[in-house]
Write an enzyme that holds these catalytic residues in place. Structure first.
Site, PDB file in Angstrom:
ATOM      1  CB  ALA A 174      17.761 -25.862 -47.356  1.00  0.00           C
ATOM      2  CE  LYS A 225      12.768 -33.628 -43.771  1.00  0.00           C
ATOM      3  NZ  LYS A 225      13.206 -32.111 -44.456  1.00  0.00           N
ATOM      4  CB  VAL A 238      10.647 -37.506 -54.193  1.00  0.00           C
ATOM      5  CG1 VAL A 238      10.290 -36.463 -55.465  1.00  0.00           C
ATOM      6  CG2 VAL A 238       9.966 -37.015 -53.102  1.00  0.00           C
TER       7      VAL A 238
END
Length: 328
Positions: A87, A168, A194
Site C-alpha cells: 500500500a 518511493k 508492471v
C-alpha cells in the site's frame, strides 16, 4: 516454490491494487490464509474482485486501513507470520501537495506498518518498493549495468518534480533504517514497469502508459523506465523472497533492463494497426541493456515472462476490458 500446507496467515497491504490482487490470488492458490487491506470496505471496486478469487470464501479476510492511522493497521497484521507491504499512493502526474498526497502516506505509512508488524511478532516483511527508488540517478557511471546498489537521486527528482520517485525512495530508506534499528526482518522488491491482465476493475499507471502509447503518445519516459515485468511475475517474486529466508536486501524485478525506445518499438511491431509512433527517440543512451538485470531473483529460481508475451497479455486484456477497440 513450496505451497503453504498449513494455511499460514499473511497480511497484504494494498491488496485491492493491480499487484496486490495478483499477490492475494497466488497466495490463496498456494494455500495461504490472507488478511488483505483496502481503503474502503464499502467500495465494490476494491472488494468484489478479491472476494471472487478462488479460496477467498474460506481463507481471505478484508480489513479497512488508513496508512496514517497506526491503530487501524494493527488488526490486519495481528496473528500473521508475514506481511507484504504494497500500500502506497501511486501518483505519477503532477501533485497538488506532494507531502500530503505522496510523502506522508508512503513514508509514515511504511513506518506504521513495520511498527505494527514488529509489535505483532511478524517474522518477515516484504516491502514493495520500485525502480523509482533506483532511477533516475544521473551520477551512475556510464557503461555500467544498473543494479540494486543504484539509488534514485532525490535532489534531481525534486528539481524535476518527480515526487513519486522521491516518495518511493524515502519510504524504502525508512524501511531499511527501521529494520536495522528494530531488528525486523525486511526484504525488498523493486519492480519495473508492471503490466499484464488486470484483476481489479481499475487500471494502473503502467497500463495507462501502454494505453497512451497505443493511442500515439510519443513521450519517452526516460526518468522512470528501466524495463517491464508481468503482474504475475512481480507477485511470484514477492512470494519467492518471502519463502526463501536466504533472500536479503533489494531485488530488482523486471524481465530485462531495456530502454523505453526498445519497448515502444516492440509494441509497434506487435500491434502495427494502432497509432504507436514508429520511431520513438532513444533518450536513455546511458541505460545499459541487460538480460539478467534481475540476477538476484533469477538466482533464487525466478524465470521471467519475456517482453513480447507481457505486451500481448496486456494489450489483449485492455481489449477485453474495453479500454481499446480494434481499429476499423
Amino acid at each position: 516454490m513450496s505451497t503453504s500446507e498449513n494455511g499460514e496467515l499473511v497480511c497484504v497491504t494494498g491488496g485491492s491494487g493491480c499487484i496486490g490482487s495478483w499477490l492475494v490470488h497466488l497466495l490463496l492458490r498456494r494455500g495461504y490464509s490472507v488478511h488483505a487491506t483496502v481503503q474502503n470496505l464499502k467500495d465494490d471496486k476494491e472488494t468484489k474482485h478479491l472476494e471472487d478469487l478462488e479460496g477467498a470464501d474460506t481463507r481471505l479476510r478484508l480489513f479497512q486501513i488508513d496508512l496514517l492511522h497506526y491503530y487501524s493497521i494493527v488488526p490486519a497484521v495481528t496473528g500473521c507470520a508475514g506481511v507484504f507491504h504494497l500500500a502506497s499512493p501511486c501518483i505519477v502526474d503532477a501533485v497538488e501537495d506532494p507531502e500530503r498526497d505522496l510523502l506522508d502516506p508512503a513514508i509514515k505509512g511504511t513506518l506504521n506498518v513495520l511498527t505494527a508488524a514488529k509489535e505483532a511478532g511478524v517474522q518477515r516483511v516484504v516491502v514493495t518498493s520500485s525502480i523509482s527508488a533506483m532511477i533516475p540517478n544521473p551520477h551512475w557511471p556510464a557503461n555500467v549495468v544498473r543494479n540494486e546498489e543504484c539509488w534514485t537521486d532525490i535532489d534531481y527528482c525534486k528539481s524535476k518534480g518527480l515526487w513519486y520517485s522521491v516518495s518511493k525512495t524515502l519510504a524504502e530508506k525508512a524501511a531499511w533504517e527501521f529494520s536495522k534499528e528494530k531488528g525486523l526482518d525486511v526484504v525488498v522488491i523493486n519492480p519495473g514497469t508492471v503490466m499484464g491482465p488486470l484483476i481489479p476493475p481499475r487500471i494502473n499507471a503502467s497500463m495507462k502508459m501502454l494505453l497512451q502509447l497505443l493511442e500515439g503518445c510519443s513521450e519517452t519516459f526516460e526518468d522512470v523506465f528501466i524495463g517491464i515485468v508481468h503482474f504475475k511475475d512481480v507477485a511470484l517474486a514477492h512470494i519467492l523472497v518471502y519463502e526463501n529466508k536466504s533472500a536479503t536486501g533489494r531485488h530488482f524485478c523486471a524481465e530485462s533492463i531495456s530502454r523505453y525506445s526498445d519497448y515502444a518499438a516492440k509494441v509497434a511491431e506487435l500491434y502495427p494497426q494502432y497509432k504507436v509512433p514508429r520511431s520513438i527517440e532513444d533518450t536513455q543512451p546511458d541505460l545499459v541493456r541487460a538480460k539478467d538485470g534481475a540476477k538476484k531473483l533469477m538466482d533464487l529460481g525466478m524465470k521471467f515472462i519475456p517482453m513480447e508475451e507481457i505486451i500481448k497479455d496486456a494489450v489483449e486484456d485492455l481489449k477485453r476490458k474495453g479500454y481499446i477497440s480494434e481499429p476499423l
